[in-house]
Scaffold this motif. Structure first.
Motif, PDB file in Angstrom:
ATOM      1  N   ALA A   1      46.851 -32.359 -21.337  1.00 53.29           N
ATOM      2  CA  ALA A   1      46.395 -31.199 -20.583  1.00 53.29           C
ATOM      3  C   ALA A   1      45.024 -30.767 -21.084  1.00 53.29           C
ATOM      4  CB  ALA A   1      47.386 -30.040 -20.740  1.00 53.29           C
ATOM      5  N   PRO A   2      44.245 -30.115 -20.230  1.00 53.50           N
ATOM      6  CA  PRO A   2      42.967 -29.574 -20.689  1.00 53.50           C
ATOM      7  C   PRO A   2      43.182 -28.293 -21.479  1.00 53.50           C
ATOM      8  CG  PRO A   2      43.288 -29.078 -18.355  1.00 53.50           C
ATOM      9  CD  PRO A   2      44.453 -29.930 -18.783  1.00 53.50           C
TER      10      PRO A   2
ATOM     11  N   PRO B   1      39.419 -37.498 -27.803  1.00 56.60           N
ATOM     12  CA  PRO B   1      39.633 -38.554 -28.796  1.00 56.60           C
ATOM     13  C   PRO B   1      40.588 -39.612 -28.255  1.00 56.60           C
ATOM     14  CG  PRO B   1      41.015 -36.688 -29.317  1.00 56.60           C
ATOM     15  CD  PRO B   1      40.223 -36.298 -28.099  1.00 56.60           C
ATOM     16  N   HIS B   2      40.795 -40.676 -29.013  1.00 55.55           N
ATOM     17  CA  HIS B   2      41.749 -41.751 -28.643  1.00 55.55           C
ATOM     18  C   HIS B   2      41.487 -42.256 -27.220  1.00 55.55           C
ATOM     19  CE1 HIS B   2      44.008 -40.568 -32.198  1.00 55.55           C
ATOM     20  NE2 HIS B   2      44.117 -39.345 -31.731  1.00 55.55           N
ATOM     21  N   TYR B   3      40.214 -42.383 -26.850  1.00 50.40           N
ATOM     22  CA  TYR B   3      39.859 -42.540 -25.435  1.00 50.40           C
ATOM     23  C   TYR B   3      40.497 -43.758 -24.792  1.00 50.40           C
ATOM     24  CZ  TYR B   3      36.948 -42.144 -21.251  1.00 50.40           C
ATOM     25  OH  TYR B   3      36.505 -41.998 -19.958  1.00 50.40           O
TER      26      TYR B   3
ATOM     27  N   ALA C   1      42.923 -39.295 -17.322  1.00 54.25           N
ATOM     28  CA  ALA C   1      43.069 -37.842 -17.285  1.00 54.25           C
ATOM     29  C   ALA C   1      41.749 -37.137 -17.569  1.00 54.25           C
ATOM     30  CB  ALA C   1      44.131 -37.396 -18.285  1.00 54.25           C
ATOM     31  N   TYR C   2      41.015 -37.611 -18.578  1.00 54.65           N
ATOM     32  CA  TYR C   2      39.770 -36.943 -18.941  1.00 54.65           C
ATOM     33  C   TYR C   2      38.736 -37.056 -17.834  1.00 54.65           C
ATOM     34  CZ  TYR C   2      35.790 -35.500 -21.820  1.00 54.65           C
ATOM     35  OH  TYR C   2      34.681 -34.840 -22.317  1.00 54.65           O
ATOM     36  N   LEU C   3      38.608 -38.238 -17.271  1.00 52.71           N
ATOM     37  CA  LEU C   3      37.667 -38.404 -16.164  1.00 52.71           C
ATOM     38  C   LEU C   3      38.025 -37.481 -15.001  1.00 52.71           C
ATOM     39  CD1 LEU C   3      37.245 -42.297 -16.131  1.00 52.71           C
ATOM     40  CD2 LEU C   3      35.540 -40.617 -16.849  1.00 52.71           C
ATOM     41  N   GLY C   4      39.308 -37.343 -14.715  1.00 49.98           N
ATOM     42  CA  GLY C   4      39.741 -36.469 -13.631  1.00 49.98           C
ATOM     43  C   GLY C   4      39.427 -35.011 -13.896  1.00 49.98           C
ATOM     44  N   TRP C   5      39.613 -34.568 -15.143  1.00 48.20           N
ATOM     45  CA  TRP C   5      39.342 -33.165 -15.463  1.00 48.20           C
ATOM     46  C   TRP C   5      37.860 -32.848 -15.435  1.00 48.20           C
ATOM     47  CZ3 TRP C   5      43.170 -33.999 -19.957  1.00 48.20           C
ATOM     48  CH2 TRP C   5      44.487 -33.846 -19.483  1.00 48.20           C
TER      49      TRP C   5
ATOM     50  N   GLY D   1      36.107 -30.268 -12.693  1.00 49.82           N
ATOM     51  CA  GLY D   1      35.582 -29.065 -13.316  1.00 49.82           C
ATOM     52  C   GLY D   1      36.583 -28.372 -14.225  1.00 49.82           C
ATOM     53  N   ALA D   2      37.793 -28.957 -14.385  1.00 46.96           N
ATOM     54  CA  ALA D   2      38.777 -28.373 -15.303  1.00 46.96           C
ATOM     55  C   ALA D   2      38.282 -28.426 -16.739  1.00 46.96           C
ATOM     56  CB  ALA D   2      40.107 -29.110 -15.172  1.00 46.96           C
ATOM     57  N   LEU D   3      37.461 -29.418 -17.056  1.00 55.20           N
ATOM     58  CA  LEU D   3      36.785 -29.505 -18.341  1.00 55.20           C
ATOM     59  C   LEU D   3      35.295 -29.707 -18.095  1.00 55.20           C
ATOM     60  CD1 LEU D   3      39.067 -31.806 -20.559  1.00 55.20           C
ATOM     61  CD2 LEU D   3      38.750 -29.328 -20.754  1.00 55.20           C
TER      62      LEU D   3
END
Length: 236
Positions: free
Chosen positions: A146-147, A161-163, A172-176, A180-182
């Motif tokens: 989760a963000p 981390p742990h990409y 998940a990170y790319l999506g956030w 704009g969630a992150l």
């Protein structure tokens, strides 16, 4: 912020069978001292005693080690957090980013760590110990990824981390970032690290070949990965 931060996406003594690590060697070199004072802060793991002992064993004979236990764990007990102002390195362990942030704020660590960095202490950490320095991060503190938007903010943007080392982290990170969630930030694979000076990324290093680091930015409706040049450390 003023000062130096080394952010590890994974690796170091935490992920070494024998405690040896080129990333940890690099961290000690950043101090410019033969036997630096290094304080391990294992808050994110609930001050796990085994984790702290692994730190002590990994740095024995090459650093003056100490452990800051905010949970009053034996054999260390409680130490006044102002001891952080006397260190050459503050090394933050992995675990729950959310729990770390809440406990640190209760004990006044955010202000102390910013002061320590401005005085020349090198701040460092792995996983949750990477996330904490940024404004926001990708975390599994609540079970599913989760963000998390309330980091210390000593470094701008977000962290992951742990990409490539853990399932679903990258997607998940790319999506956030895309949604704009992150905010835009840095994705760091295991056994790699990024060094920041005064809030700016100045170089990336790895202790195993082919471990990437990316600057991830929003790009229209998606997100783009901008690879950083990653330097292999001696012995890699």
């Amino acid at each position: 912020m003023n000062g130096t931060v080394l952010t590890l996406g994974g690796g170091g003594f935490s992920m070494s069978d024998d405690g040896s690590s080129a990333l940890d060697d690099h961290l000690l070199d950043l101090t410019g001292k033969a036997t630096p004072r290094v304080c391990f802060v294992p808050t994110a793991s609930g001050d796990d005693a085994g984790y702290a002992r692994r730190f002590e064993a990994a740095f024995a004979g090459r650093a003056r080690t100490s452990v800051l236990s905010l949970f009053c764990r034996e054999p260390w007990g409680y130490t006044d957090p102002h001891v952080l102002l006397e260190q050459d390195v503050v090394y933050v362990g992995g675990g729950s980013t959310a729990n770390l942030l809440d406990v640190w704020r209760r004990h006044g660590l955010p202000e102390l760590l910013a002061r320590a960095a401005a005085q020349g202490t090198v701040l460092a950490g792995i996983s949750a110990g990477m996330n904490c320095w940024f404004e926001a991060s990708s975390t599994d503190s609540f079970g599913p990824l989760a963000p998390l938007e309330d980091g210390l903010g000593l470094l701008p943007g977000s962290a992951c981390p742990h990409y490539l080392g853990e399932a679903d982290r990258r997607e998940a990170y790319l999506g956030w970032v895309a949604s704009g969630a992150l905010p835009a930030g840095y994705a760091v694979d295991e056994y790699a690290a990024v060094r920041f000076v005064d809030g700016v990324a100045v170089d990336a290093v790895c202790e195993r070949p082919g471990r990437p680091v990316f600057r991830v930015e929003r790009d229209g409706a998606g997100a783009t990965e901008i690879p950083l040049d990653v330097r292999s450390l001696p012995g890699t």
